[in-house]
Design an enzyme around this catalytic site. Sequence first.
Site, short mmCIF file in Angstrom:
data_model
loop_
_atom_site.label_atom_id
_atom_site.label_comp_id
_atom_site.label_asym_id
_atom_site.label_seq_id
_atom_site.Cartn_x
_atom_site.Cartn_y
_atom_site.Cartn_z
N ASP A 92 -22.93 70.94 67.36
CA ASP A 92 -21.57 71.47 67.41
C ASP A 92 -21.61 73.00 67.34
O ASP A 92 -22.30 73.63 68.12
CB ASP A 92 -20.74 70.84 66.28
CG ASP A 92 -19.24 70.99 66.48
OD1 ASP A 92 -18.65 70.15 67.17
OD2 ASP A 92 -18.67 71.97 65.96
N TYR B 220 -13.07 79.58 65.51
CA TYR B 220 -12.12 79.42 66.61
C TYR B 220 -11.33 80.70 66.84
O TYR B 220 -10.98 81.04 67.96
CB TYR B 220 -11.16 78.26 66.30
CG TYR B 220 -11.84 76.92 66.21
CD1 TYR B 220 -11.96 76.09 67.33
CD2 TYR B 220 -12.37 76.46 65.01
CE1 TYR B 220 -12.58 74.86 67.25
CE2 TYR B 220 -13.01 75.23 64.92
CZ TYR B 220 -13.10 74.44 66.05
OH TYR B 220 -13.73 73.22 65.97
N HIS C 213 -20.23 62.10 69.17
CA HIS C 213 -20.51 63.52 69.00
C HIS C 213 -21.49 63.81 67.87
O HIS C 213 -22.19 64.83 67.88
CB HIS C 213 -19.19 64.25 68.74
CG HIS C 213 -19.31 65.72 68.56
ND1 HIS C 213 -19.88 66.54 69.51
CD2 HIS C 213 -18.94 66.53 67.53
CE1 HIS C 213 -19.84 67.80 69.07
NE2 HIS C 213 -19.29 67.81 67.88
#
Length: 247
Positions: free
Chosen positions: A55, A167, A223
Amino acid sequence: MPALAEHYTVIAVDIRGFGDSSKPAVGYDSRTEAEDIYQLVHSLGFERVFLVGSDWGAPVNYAYASAHPEDVRRFVNLDATLPGFGWEDLAGYSSETSRQGGGIWHFNFNAVPDLPEALIAGRERIFISYFFNKFSYNPSGISEAEIDEYVRWYSAPGAVRSSLGLYRAIYESVQQNKENAKTKLKMPVLALGASHGLGDRPIKAMQSVAEDVRGTVIEGCGHFIPEERPEFLVEQLLQFFGEDYKS
């Protein structure tokens, strides 16, 4: 980690803003996060390392490998794209993704200042459990005890804000990656995608920034590759790392 530790020294890092690492107000671009890890590695007395990132760990490791290519023996990307090389499609910024109904919603939600913190406060378990259930093929691979640990640190003061910093620094990281990609990585790269995760996107992302890329898409996996397919992952890593000693 115990299986890998039979052969290697394993340094498992909570990057800036995550877990029990510090949670400063700034410094969540990939380059700064990578420098934290580089300084940690050298403070522990190591120089040349194998980098494995899942990730957000993969973009941070890409920044590390770009800044210090002579110190990275091999690089492994686990089901991740890179800002500037595939991340935008997932976020829904490409015309094709928009036509298909938009991107992954939380990318944009997490980037909004202040609102996510207000909505998540007191609901950390709901928020975390949603992602494990939504993006895994085998949710039982993540135990309740592990979720408890995520909730513990995510509930700490400033934890939600700092975890969203990646982010909110995304455009800075995009520019850094575009600059880094002008010189492709030369160390061997292994990119593993998941059939119920990002598919072959990790392979394509790394092919954009590295010369020697191999990879596969793991069937029957979501994931969270380390949690869902740990034995397969250890086998892949040991084989990939072992090639370094044969060359």
